[in-house]
Design a protein around this motif. Structure first.
Motif, PDB file in Angstrom:
ATOM      1  N   PRO A 267     -10.017  22.699  29.487  1.00  0.00           N
ATOM      2  CA  PRO A 267     -11.443  22.924  29.725  1.00  0.00           C
ATOM      3  C   PRO A 267     -12.124  23.457  28.480  1.00  0.00           C
ATOM      4  CG  PRO A 267     -10.096  23.899  31.468  1.00  0.00           C
ATOM      5  CD  PRO A 267      -9.163  23.507  30.362  1.00  0.00           C
ATOM      6  N   GLY A 268     -13.286  22.878  28.173  1.00  0.00           N
ATOM      7  CA  GLY A 268     -14.075  23.358  27.045  1.00  0.00           C
ATOM      8  C   GLY A 268     -13.684  22.766  25.718  1.00  0.00           C
ATOM      9  N   GLY A 269     -12.505  22.162  25.611  1.00  0.00           N
ATOM     10  CA  GLY A 269     -12.077  21.593  24.341  1.00  0.00           C
ATOM     11  C   GLY A 269     -12.567  20.176  24.191  1.00  0.00           C
ATOM     12  N   GLY A 270     -11.865  19.273  24.839  1.00  0.00           N
ATOM     13  CA  GLY A 270     -12.288  17.882  24.883  1.00  0.00           C
ATOM     14  C   GLY A 270     -12.310  17.206  23.528  1.00  0.00           C
ATOM     15  N   ALA A 271     -13.242  16.259  23.379  1.00  0.00           N
ATOM     16  CA  ALA A 271     -13.269  15.370  22.222  1.00  0.00           C
ATOM     17  C   ALA A 271     -13.556  16.120  20.922  1.00  0.00           C
ATOM     18  CB  ALA A 271     -14.310  14.278  22.452  1.00  0.00           C
ATOM     19  N   ILE A 272     -14.402  17.130  20.958  1.00  0.00           N
ATOM     20  CA  ILE A 272     -14.782  17.826  19.719  1.00  0.00           C
ATOM     21  C   ILE A 272     -13.582  18.555  19.127  1.00  0.00           C
ATOM     22  CG2 ILE A 272     -16.306  19.565  18.721  1.00  0.00           C
ATOM     23  CD1 ILE A 272     -18.253  18.998  20.993  1.00  0.00           C
ATOM     24  N   LEU A 273     -12.900  19.337  19.958  1.00  0.00           N
ATOM     25  CA  LEU A 273     -11.728  20.064  19.489  1.00  0.00           C
ATOM     26  C   LEU A 273     -10.646  19.091  19.020  1.00  0.00           C
ATOM     27  CD1 LEU A 273     -10.170  22.755  19.214  1.00  0.00           C
ATOM     28  CD2 LEU A 273      -9.384  22.422  21.560  1.00  0.00           C
ATOM     29  N   ALA A 274     -10.464  17.995  19.748  1.00  0.00           N
ATOM     30  CA  ALA A 274      -9.417  17.023  19.410  1.00  0.00           C
ATOM     31  C   ALA A 274      -9.662  16.393  18.045  1.00  0.00           C
ATOM     32  CB  ALA A 274      -9.345  15.947  20.494  1.00  0.00           C
ATOM     33  N   SER A 275     -10.903  16.012  17.754  1.00  0.00           N
ATOM     34  CA  SER A 275     -11.187  15.355  16.475  1.00  0.00           C
ATOM     35  C   SER A 275     -10.950  16.299  15.301  1.00  0.00           C
ATOM     36  CB  SER A 275     -12.625  14.822  16.464  1.00  0.00           C
ATOM     37  OG  SER A 275     -13.562  15.875  16.631  1.00  0.00           O
ATOM     38  N   PHE A 276     -11.364  17.556  15.422  1.00  0.00           N
ATOM     39  CA  PHE A 276     -11.144  18.522  14.344  1.00  0.00           C
ATOM     40  C   PHE A 276      -9.652  18.795  14.154  1.00  0.00           C
ATOM     41  CE2 PHE A 276     -15.637  19.415  14.818  1.00  0.00           C
ATOM     42  CZ  PHE A 276     -16.020  19.769  13.536  1.00  0.00           C
ATOM     43  N   ALA A 277      -8.929  18.961  15.279  1.00  0.00           N
ATOM     44  CA  ALA A 277      -7.497  19.256  15.191  1.00  0.00           C
ATOM     45  C   ALA A 277      -6.729  18.091  14.577  1.00  0.00           C
ATOM     46  CB  ALA A 277      -6.952  19.574  16.581  1.00  0.00           C
ATOM     47  N   ALA A 278      -7.088  16.859  14.950  1.00  0.00           N
ATOM     48  CA  ALA A 278      -6.396  15.684  14.427  1.00  0.00           C
ATOM     49  C   ALA A 278      -6.628  15.544  12.920  1.00  0.00           C
ATOM     50  CB  ALA A 278      -6.865  14.432  15.163  1.00  0.00           C
ATOM     51  N   TYR A 279      -7.845  15.771  12.484  1.00  0.00           N
ATOM     52  CA  TYR A 279      -8.154  15.672  11.047  1.00  0.00           C
ATOM     53  C   TYR A 279      -7.382  16.728  10.259  1.00  0.00           C
ATOM     54  CZ  TYR A 279     -10.970  15.095   6.803  1.00  0.00           C
ATOM     55  OH  TYR A 279     -11.382  14.862   5.516  1.00  0.00           O
ATOM     56  N   LEU A 281      -4.578  18.156  11.112  1.00  0.00           N
ATOM     57  CA  LEU A 281      -3.158  17.803  11.120  1.00  0.00           C
ATOM     58  C   LEU A 281      -2.849  16.748  10.068  1.00  0.00           C
ATOM     59  CD1 LEU A 281      -0.321  17.868  12.420  1.00  0.00           C
ATOM     60  CD2 LEU A 281      -1.124  16.112  14.021  1.00  0.00           C
ATOM     61  N   GLU A 282      -3.673  15.699   9.991  1.00  0.00           N
ATOM     62  CA  GLU A 282      -3.420  14.634   9.017  1.00  0.00           C
ATOM     63  C   GLU A 282      -3.531  15.145   7.586  1.00  0.00           C
ATOM     64  OE1 GLU A 282      -2.254  11.583   9.462  1.00  0.00           O
ATOM     65  OE2 GLU A 282      -2.088  12.161  11.569  1.00  0.00           O
ATOM     66  N   LYS A 283      -4.490  15.977   7.351  1.00  0.00           N
ATOM     67  CA  LYS A 283      -4.665  16.512   5.995  1.00  0.00           C
ATOM     68  C   LYS A 283      -3.488  17.403   5.610  1.00  0.00           C
ATOM     69  CE  LYS A 283      -8.084  18.742   3.008  1.00  0.00           C
ATOM     70  NZ  LYS A 283      -9.437  19.346   2.949  1.00  0.00           N
ATOM     71  N   ARG A 284      -2.947  18.107   6.597  1.00  0.00           N
ATOM     72  CA  ARG A 284      -1.845  19.026   6.307  1.00  0.00           C
ATOM     73  C   ARG A 284      -0.543  18.282   6.019  1.00  0.00           C
ATOM     74  NH1 ARG A 284      -1.441  24.208  10.022  1.00  0.00           N
ATOM     75  NH2 ARG A 284      -3.389  24.465   8.887  1.00  0.00           N
ATOM     76  N   ILE A 285      -0.298  17.193   6.746  1.00  0.00           N
ATOM     77  CA  ILE A 285       0.978  16.490   6.584  1.00  0.00           C
ATOM     78  C   ILE A 285       0.894  15.356   5.565  1.00  0.00           C
ATOM     79  CG2 ILE A 285       1.627  17.025   8.961  1.00  0.00           C
ATOM     80  CD1 ILE A 285       1.049  14.139   9.697  1.00  0.00           C
ATOM     81  N   SER A 286      -0.294  15.076   5.053  1.00  0.00           N
ATOM     82  CA  SER A 286      -0.467  13.967   4.110  1.00  0.00           C
ATOM     83  C   SER A 286       0.179  14.273   2.757  1.00  0.00           C
ATOM     84  CB  SER A 286      -1.962  13.679   3.905  1.00  0.00           C
ATOM     85  OG  SER A 286      -2.146  12.697   2.898  1.00  0.00           O
ATOM     86  N   ARG A 287       0.719  13.216   2.136  1.00  0.00           N
ATOM     87  CA  ARG A 287       1.273  13.360   0.799  1.00  0.00           C
ATOM     88  C   ARG A 287       0.173  13.435  -0.256  1.00  0.00           C
ATOM     89  NH1 ARG A 287       6.157   8.828   0.902  1.00  0.00           N
ATOM     90  NH2 ARG A 287       7.388   9.809   2.573  1.00  0.00           N
ATOM     91  N   HIS A 288      -1.022  12.998   0.113  1.00  0.00           N
ATOM     92  CA  HIS A 288      -2.151  13.002  -0.824  1.00  0.00           C
ATOM     93  C   HIS A 288      -3.362  13.679  -0.167  1.00  0.00           C
ATOM     94  CE1 HIS A 288       0.264  10.189  -3.137  1.00  0.00           C
ATOM     95  NE2 HIS A 288       0.374   9.446  -2.043  1.00  0.00           N
ATOM     96  N   PRO A 289      -3.273  14.974   0.110  1.00  0.00           N
ATOM     97  CA  PRO A 289      -4.386  15.652   0.794  1.00  0.00           C
ATOM     98  C   PRO A 289      -5.669  15.670  -0.021  1.00  0.00           C
ATOM     99  CG  PRO A 289      -2.779  17.263  -0.024  1.00  0.00           C
ATOM    100  CD  PRO A 289      -2.173  15.908  -0.217  1.00  0.00           C
ATOM    101  N   GLN A 290      -5.553  15.497  -1.334  1.00  0.00           N
ATOM    102  CA  GLN A 290      -6.752  15.526  -2.172  1.00  0.00           C
ATOM    103  C   GLN A 290      -7.665  14.334  -1.930  1.00  0.00           C
ATOM    104  OE1 GLN A 290      -3.682  15.116  -3.215  1.00  0.00           O
ATOM    105  NE2 GLN A 290      -3.559  13.282  -4.506  1.00  0.00           N
ATOM    106  N   THR A 291      -7.160  13.271  -1.309  1.00  0.00           N
ATOM    107  CA  THR A 291      -7.989  12.083  -1.039  1.00  0.00           C
ATOM    108  C   THR A 291      -8.882  12.268   0.189  1.00  0.00           C
ATOM    109  OG1 THR A 291      -6.259  11.053   0.323  1.00  0.00           O
ATOM    110  CG2 THR A 291      -6.247  10.570  -2.039  1.00  0.00           C
TER     111      THR A 291
END
Length: 499
Positions: A267-279, A281-291
């Motif tokens: 409750p209260g999270g939904g699409a907004i929280l999911a999009s920020f969390a996913a971005y 996560l990808e930036k953290r695990i990426s081999r090229h976070p500077q891109t």
């Protein structure tokens, strides 16, 4: 086998000519709303609520659901092309999507967003179909104390995940619960907080409040924004991804789908929280976070998949427990109540065609959106040039006509205006309207289950701590409230020490 049988019922319902047409209308309106920044799905569904009351319940819910997840698709178009997200969950998409458009890769960015959203919608629909029946069976076995604890947890979660001040979100939630008590008491028939006004005897009108807070209020707020919109490209080409782009986007889209599917239930999270969390996560695990932030295709695929998956799975608590995970779900519960349907676990047993028809329509709607968002992208680009001063008067007029058509009572128009203007000033002061609407919807159910629990225990409040499940849910709610309030307490202490 039972799941296949249930899906057969759903497809038989969703594939009827009327429901197919309304599903298409819903996703088309959702895309349109997403493309035109400043309106949003909550305002649109609020304005269309009066129309749905003359439809069959399953058709109404299919159309409103189409508007909701259609908006997630459409919002990415403006985020990519003009760096102005049409929906809050598309804010993250703009970071890399707009940079891709500026580099001449707008077609690839739009295709990534559409394909990622379709993948997410498909996977999330399967999850909803698989998880809904066992959760419904579990919900049927719990009593009033458990329902009360679940509702408290849901309300507290919506506060802790809200943006801004936790205290302000809590105050809006309490205000919403109090507004839900206006009218006649269900048990005794005694009027409460009506101040002698006959128009308040039946309580405040849900549609008028929703339209005021999310329709009129949004218009007033957007009239302040003089931001100019410039489309980066007038014609979009190259909608086919290269093999390299596809391989780079595939796994981020899948990870975003799984993460969004989980967070959408909260409750209260939904699409907004999911999009920020996913971005993140990808930036953290990426081999090229500077891109990231400079046109990384992973920064488009992951958040778009996450926000669409979350939009789908947010239906799970609404369908199984009757508890809204977001303002949109609160509107859908309000529509069900007006249609004479009691939200909760009994819906699947009493109206399986509604339950499964809605679930299967999600996949059909996602397939329609894939067609709408890629071949017709040129139309959406031209719509971005529509002047806003032509839209606002039409929206206000539609709100007033819609509210008046429900009961033919001018008092509801006054209610609309009061909540629109009041909501605008509250938003200027940093108060979010979403907790108020959630409190207004859940408040009467919360009171009903609390009173039933008191009757079961003979007036002993210890019933809420004697049952393990109830005690655990209330403990989690208390812990979530404390954790949410800690940053504010810490800042206050630092300010005190610095003085």
């Amino acid at each position: 086998m039972e799941l296949i049988h249930n899906l057969g019922i759903g497809f038989a319902t969703a594939l009827s000519l009327q429901n197919l047409l309304l599903c298409f209308v819903g996703v088309l309106l959702g895309t349109l709303v997403g493309v035109l920044p400043g309106i949003g799905p909550v305002a649109t569904i609020s304005m269309l609520l009066p129309i749905t009351f003359v439809m069959p319940p399953v058709a109404a819910l299919i159309m409103m659901a189409g508007i909701y997840y259609g908006t997630q698709y459409g919002g990415s178009t403006t985020a990519i092309l003009i760096n102005m997200p049409g929906e809050a969950s598309s804010i993250v998409t703009a970071l890399d999507g707009h940079q891709m458009a500026r580099q001449g890769r707008a077609g690839a960015a739009l295709a990534t967003a559409a394909l990622g959203s379709f993948l997410a919608g498909t996977v999330a629909t399967v999850l909803v179909a698989m998880l809904a029946p066992p959760l419904t069976e579990l919900a049927l076995k719990v009593g009033s104390p458990e329902y009360f604890a679940l509702m408290v947890l849901g309300l507290v979660a919506s506060i802790s995940l809200a943006q801004g001040s936790v205290l302000k979100a809590l105050s809006m939630l309490v205000l919403g619960v109090l507004l839900g008590t206006i009218g006649q008491d269900k048990e005794s028939g005694t009027e409460r907080y009506t101040f002698g006004l006959p128009d308040l005897a039946d309580g405040l009108e849900f549609v008028a409040i929703a339209m005021g807070l999310f329709g009129l209020c949004e218009i007033l707020r957007n009239l302040e924004d003089d931001a100019t919109r410039s489309v980066v490209v007038q014609r979009v080409g190259g909608l086919m991804l290269t093999r390299e782009e596809f391989s780079r986007a595939a796994m981020p889209a899948l990870r975003g789908t799984l993460l969004g599917s989980v967070l959408g239930v909260l409750p209260g999270g939904g699409a907004i929280l999911a999009s920020f969390a996913a971005y993140s996560l990808e930036k953290r695990i990426s081999r090229h976070p500077q891109t990231f932030g400079k046109g990384a295709i992973e920064g488009v695929a992951s958040p778009e998949a996450a926000n669409n998956a979350a939009a789908q799975t947010s239906f799970i608590p609404m369908l199984t427990l009757g508890i809204p995970a977001s303002p949109v779900m609160a509107l859908m519960i309000g529509a069900m109540v007006v249609q004479g349907i009691t939200p909760g676990p009994t819906v699947m047993l009493q109206k399986p065609e509604l339950f499964w028809g809605l679930i299967t329509s999600m996949w059909i709607g996602n397939a329609m959106l894939l067609v709408l968002n890629l071949p017709l992208v040129g139309i959406w680009v031209r719509l971005l040039t529509v002047p806003y001063h032509l839209l606002y008067p039409a929206i206000v007029g539609f709100c007033c006509i819609g509210v008046l058509s429900i009961s033919n009572n001018p008092f509801q128009v006054y209610t609309l205006m009061a909540f629109g203007v009041g909501g605008y000033f509250l938003m200027r002061l940093g108060f979010e309207p979403a907790p108020l609407l959630l409190g207004f919807v859940i408040g009467p159910m919360l009171e009903e289950n609390f009173r039933r629990s008191m009757v079961l225990s003979g007036g002993d409040p210890l019933i809420f701590v004697e049952r393990p499940f109830t005690a655990a849910m209330l403990a989690v709610a208390a812990a979530a409230l404390v954790v949410a309030g800690l940053p504010a307490i810490r800042r206050k202490r630092q300010e005190t020490f610095t003085e």
